[in-house]
Every structure is written in C-alpha cells, then in structure tokens.
Design a protein around this motif. Structure first.
Motif, mmCIF file in Angstrom:
data_model
loop_
_atom_site.group_PDB
_atom_site.id
_atom_site.type_symbol
_atom_site.label_atom_id
_atom_site.label_comp_id
_atom_site.label_asym_id
_atom_site.label_seq_id
_atom_site.Cartn_x
_atom_site.Cartn_y
_atom_site.Cartn_z
ATOM 1 N N ILE A 145 0.847 -1.187 0.000
ATOM 2 C CA ILE A 145 0.000 0.000 0.000
ATOM 3 C C ILE A 145 0.885 1.240 0.000
ATOM 4 C CG2 ILE A 145 -0.211 -0.068 2.541
ATOM 5 C CD1 ILE A 145 -2.937 1.324 2.196
ATOM 6 N N SER A 146 0.536 2.206 -0.843
ATOM 7 C CA SER A 146 1.218 3.502 -0.831
ATOM 8 C C SER A 146 0.179 4.559 -0.468
ATOM 9 C CB SER A 146 1.849 3.806 -2.192
ATOM 10 O OG SER A 146 0.885 3.826 -3.209
ATOM 11 N N PHE A 147 0.584 5.544 0.344
ATOM 12 C CA PHE A 147 -0.371 6.532 0.846
ATOM 13 C C PHE A 147 0.374 7.770 1.330
ATOM 14 C CE2 PHE A 147 0.948 3.627 4.115
ATOM 15 C CZ PHE A 147 1.228 4.419 5.215
ATOM 16 N N ASP A 148 -0.367 8.846 1.504
ATOM 17 C CA ASP A 148 0.195 10.083 2.037
ATOM 18 C C ASP A 148 0.509 9.888 3.520
ATOM 19 O OD1 ASP A 148 0.287 12.804 3.266
ATOM 20 O OD2 ASP A 148 -0.192 13.428 1.216
ATOM 21 N N TYR A 149 1.652 10.395 3.941
ATOM 22 C CA TYR A 149 2.090 10.215 5.326
ATOM 23 C C TYR A 149 1.066 10.746 6.334
ATOM 24 C CZ TYR A 149 5.166 10.083 9.384
ATOM 25 O OH TYR A 149 5.709 9.809 10.609
ATOM 26 N N LYS A 160 -2.603 -2.889 12.543
ATOM 27 C CA LYS A 160 -2.153 -3.385 13.850
ATOM 28 C C LYS A 160 -3.125 -4.428 14.393
ATOM 29 C CE LYS A 160 0.840 0.333 15.509
ATOM 30 N NZ LYS A 160 1.053 1.378 16.543
ATOM 31 N N LYS A 161 -3.188 -5.543 13.678
ATOM 32 C CA LYS A 161 -4.018 -6.673 14.074
ATOM 33 C C LYS A 161 -3.123 -7.900 14.173
ATOM 34 C CE LYS A 161 -8.107 -4.543 13.573
ATOM 35 N NZ LYS A 161 -7.659 -3.231 13.101
ATOM 36 N N ASP A 162 -3.543 -8.883 14.972
ATOM 37 C CA ASP A 162 -2.687 -10.057 15.135
ATOM 38 C C ASP A 162 -2.704 -10.973 13.913
ATOM 39 O OD1 ASP A 162 -5.229 -10.992 15.460
ATOM 40 O OD2 ASP A 162 -4.927 -11.856 17.451
ATOM 41 N N TYR A 163 -3.592 -10.708 12.956
ATOM 42 C CA TYR A 163 -3.597 -11.497 11.719
ATOM 43 C C TYR A 163 -2.955 -10.747 10.552
ATOM 44 C CZ TYR A 163 -7.993 -8.833 11.562
ATOM 45 O OH TYR A 163 -8.935 -7.844 11.630
ATOM 46 N N VAL A 164 -2.285 -9.625 10.858
ATOM 47 C CA VAL A 164 -1.551 -8.848 9.853
ATOM 48 C C VAL A 164 -0.104 -8.720 10.303
ATOM 49 C CG1 VAL A 164 -1.349 -6.638 8.641
ATOM 50 C CG2 VAL A 164 -3.611 -7.512 9.273
ATOM 51 N N SER A 165 0.832 -8.861 9.370
ATOM 52 C CA SER A 165 2.243 -8.629 9.699
ATOM 53 C C SER A 165 2.862 -7.708 8.651
ATOM 54 C CB SER A 165 3.017 -9.950 9.773
ATOM 55 O OG SER A 165 2.894 -10.672 8.572
ATOM 56 N N ILE A 166 3.481 -6.638 9.123
ATOM 57 C CA ILE A 166 4.141 -5.682 8.229
ATOM 58 C C ILE A 166 5.544 -6.192 7.935
ATOM 59 C CG2 ILE A 166 4.995 -3.318 7.994
ATOM 60 C CD1 ILE A 166 2.685 -2.466 9.847
ATOM 61 N N LYS A 167 5.877 -6.310 6.652
ATOM 62 C CA LYS A 167 7.146 -6.909 6.247
ATOM 63 C C LYS A 167 8.196 -5.873 5.841
ATOM 64 C CE LYS A 167 7.008 -10.731 6.317
ATOM 65 N NZ LYS A 167 7.065 -11.656 7.471
ATOM 66 N N LYS A 168 7.740 -4.739 5.311
ATOM 67 C CA LYS A 168 8.698 -3.773 4.773
ATOM 68 C C LYS A 168 8.045 -2.400 4.715
ATOM 69 C CE LYS A 168 11.497 -3.027 0.570
ATOM 70 N NZ LYS A 168 11.777 -3.542 -0.803
ATOM 71 N N ASN A 169 8.826 -1.361 4.966
ATOM 72 C CA ASN A 169 8.302 -0.003 4.801
ATOM 73 C C ASN A 169 9.346 0.869 4.123
ATOM 74 O OD1 ASN A 169 9.869 1.516 7.052
ATOM 75 N ND2 ASN A 169 8.994 -0.259 8.104
ATOM 76 N N ASP A 170 8.869 1.857 3.370
ATOM 77 C CA ASP A 170 9.774 2.715 2.600
ATOM 78 C C ASP A 170 9.054 4.018 2.268
ATOM 79 O OD1 ASP A 170 12.062 3.500 1.352
ATOM 80 O OD2 ASP A 170 12.065 1.905 -0.153
ATOM 81 N N TYR A 171 9.824 4.990 1.840
ATOM 82 C CA TYR A 171 9.265 6.278 1.424
ATOM 83 C C TYR A 171 9.710 6.528 -0.010
ATOM 84 C CZ TYR A 171 7.534 11.058 2.001
ATOM 85 O OH TYR A 171 6.811 12.222 1.890
ATOM 86 N N ILE A 172 8.751 6.505 -0.950
ATOM 87 C CA ILE A 172 9.081 6.586 -2.371
ATOM 88 C C ILE A 172 8.239 7.663 -3.041
ATOM 89 C CG2 ILE A 172 9.193 5.318 -4.555
ATOM 90 C CD1 ILE A 172 9.288 2.731 -2.914
ATOM 91 N N GLU A 173 8.921 8.624 -3.674
ATOM 92 C CA GLU A 173 8.251 9.663 -4.468
ATOM 93 C C GLU A 173 7.077 10.300 -3.724
ATOM 94 O OE1 GLU A 173 7.207 7.981 -8.216
ATOM 95 O OE2 GLU A 173 9.289 7.666 -8.842
ATOM 96 N N ASP A 174 7.366 10.849 -2.565
ATOM 97 C CA ASP A 174 6.378 11.579 -1.757
ATOM 98 C C ASP A 174 5.234 10.706 -1.234
ATOM 99 O OD1 ASP A 174 7.781 13.974 -2.157
ATOM 100 O OD2 ASP A 174 6.729 14.352 -4.041
ATOM 101 N N ALA A 175 5.400 9.401 -1.283
ATOM 102 C CA ALA A 175 4.378 8.501 -0.744
ATOM 103 C C ALA A 175 5.036 7.491 0.187
ATOM 104 C CB ALA A 175 3.648 7.777 -1.866
ATOM 105 N N TYR A 176 4.333 7.156 1.239
ATOM 106 C CA TYR A 176 4.828 6.147 2.170
ATOM 107 C C TYR A 176 4.335 4.784 1.692
ATOM 108 C CZ TYR A 176 6.794 4.738 6.636
ATOM 109 O OH TYR A 176 7.594 4.190 7.608
ATOM 110 N N CYS A 177 5.233 3.794 1.676
ATOM 111 C CA CYS A 177 4.880 2.456 1.171
ATOM 112 C C CYS A 177 5.093 1.396 2.250
ATOM 113 C CB CYS A 177 5.733 2.101 -0.044
ATOM 114 S SG CYS A 177 5.425 3.130 -1.480
#
Length: 208
Positions: A145-149, A160-177
């Motif tokens: 998912i990419s979105f405005d900060y 932030k649910k126990d059935y979701v896990s965040i694997k990677k985060n980055d900031y690309i071209e003015d969008a948070y990914c």
C-alpha cells in the motif's frame, strides 16, 4: 485469535526417512518438503544417483496449498497402481501439502504380489510420515500500500491486528509504502478498510 480452517495447511518442516522389510525386500522411504517441480526433479535425480543399484525408485508428490494442488504418482516399473498410488494415498490420508514421498525398493528375491506391494509401499510411506515433523502453516496474501504520510495513523490502526504482519516499509516519491501479509480469511476485510483511505493505492503481490 481463532482462524478459519481455510487459513492453514499441513506440511513437513524437514526431510524424514523410514524403512520397511517384507520377504527379503527392503523399502526405504523418504519425505521432503518441496515447493516446485524443479526442486522435485533435483531430489529425484540425487536419490537415483545415491541408490543407483535399487530395483525401483517410486514416488508421489503434491505441491500447492491454496487452490487445487498439483500431484503426480510414479510406479517406476512396478505393476500399475501398486506403488505410486499407495504412496500418494498416505499423503492424502495425513492431509499433507507441498511434500514429495519417495520409496526405494531393493528386491529380496521373493515376489510380493499386488496386495503385498500395495501394503509395502503404503507402510513404508506411513513410517516416514510418522517419523516426520509435521507443521501447520498459515496461508497469507501479500500486499503493498502507498499513501500520504498524513494518513499514517489511519493505516496503522487497520494493520495493527494479530492477523496482519508488516514486512517492509519505505518512502518513495512523496508517498509512504508498506508491504504486509494478511491471513487468507481476513484479506477482504482488511483491504476494504484500507480502500477507504484517501489517495491510497493497494497492490496485490502474491499468495503463499
């Protein structure tokens, strides 16, 4: 958290072996966790090379755990249906996915007959399964998912649910990914919530 039974599958965590004897014949069985036909070909080649003097190298496998799995059975010169089918039958009986089962036979000089062969290949496979480390794994969908900060709090409230896990985060071209995994049965619910966030873009990556 209680999960839907479609969210999990059973496989093995590592190689296991077994041995069955009948009227002088030895049936050495092997189980391997596998993910692809290429991997299966390499394992079969190695087994045939190591046990080059065996009479038969029979096998069955099943790969895939989301939709209808791919499978194959091989009698390797034994009478049709007496080796590959009972090997595969044991994989089905234990509900195993992503597993290759091989039974190597050294002929002992006495023919076992159809029922004897079926029992021997079935039992040899069963012994290897009983010696295996069987594990239950979760089936997950992966997304980006990419979105405005500015919407970070809203996104994190959903993820932030126990059935979701965040694997990677980055900031690309003015969008948070963010890249994240969701268990199969909760995917539609999570994605529907994320789609309500303004200027968000969601990309499906894979199911694993």
């Amino acid at each position: 958290m209680k999960t839907d039974n479609t969210d999990t599958y059973k496989t093995i965590s590592k190689k296991s072996e077994g041995l069955y004897r009948d009227k002088g014949s030895r049936f050495i069985s092997f189980l391997y966790p596998v993910q692809s036909e290429e991997e299966i070909k390499n394992i079969l080649s190695a087994i045939k090379k190591e046990y080059y003097n065996a009479t038969h190298h029979c096998y069955a496998y099943t790969i895939g755990h989301v939709d209808i799995p791919e499978y194959r059975m091989n009698d390797d010169g034994e009478p049709s249906g007496t080796a590959g089918k009972p090997i595969y039958g044991q994989l089905l009986s234990y509900d195993l996915k992503d597993v290759l089962a091989i039974v190597v036979r050294f002929f002992g000089g006495v023919k076992l007959g159809t029922s004897g062969l079926i029992n021997a290949y079935k039992t040899a496979t069963q012994i290897a399964i009983e010696n295996a480390s069987i594990v239950e794994r979760k089936i997950k969908n992966s997304y980006q998912i990419s979105f405005d900060y500015l919407y970070m709090n809203e996104v994190m409230q959903i993820l932030k649910k126990d059935y979701v896990s965040i694997k990677k985060n980055d900031y690309i071209e003015d969008a948070y990914c963010l890249e994240f995994d969701v268990i199969l049965s909760k995917s539609e619910e999570v994605i529907a919530s994320l789609e309500l966030i303004e200027k968000s873009k969601i990309t499906f990556l894979k199911t694993s």
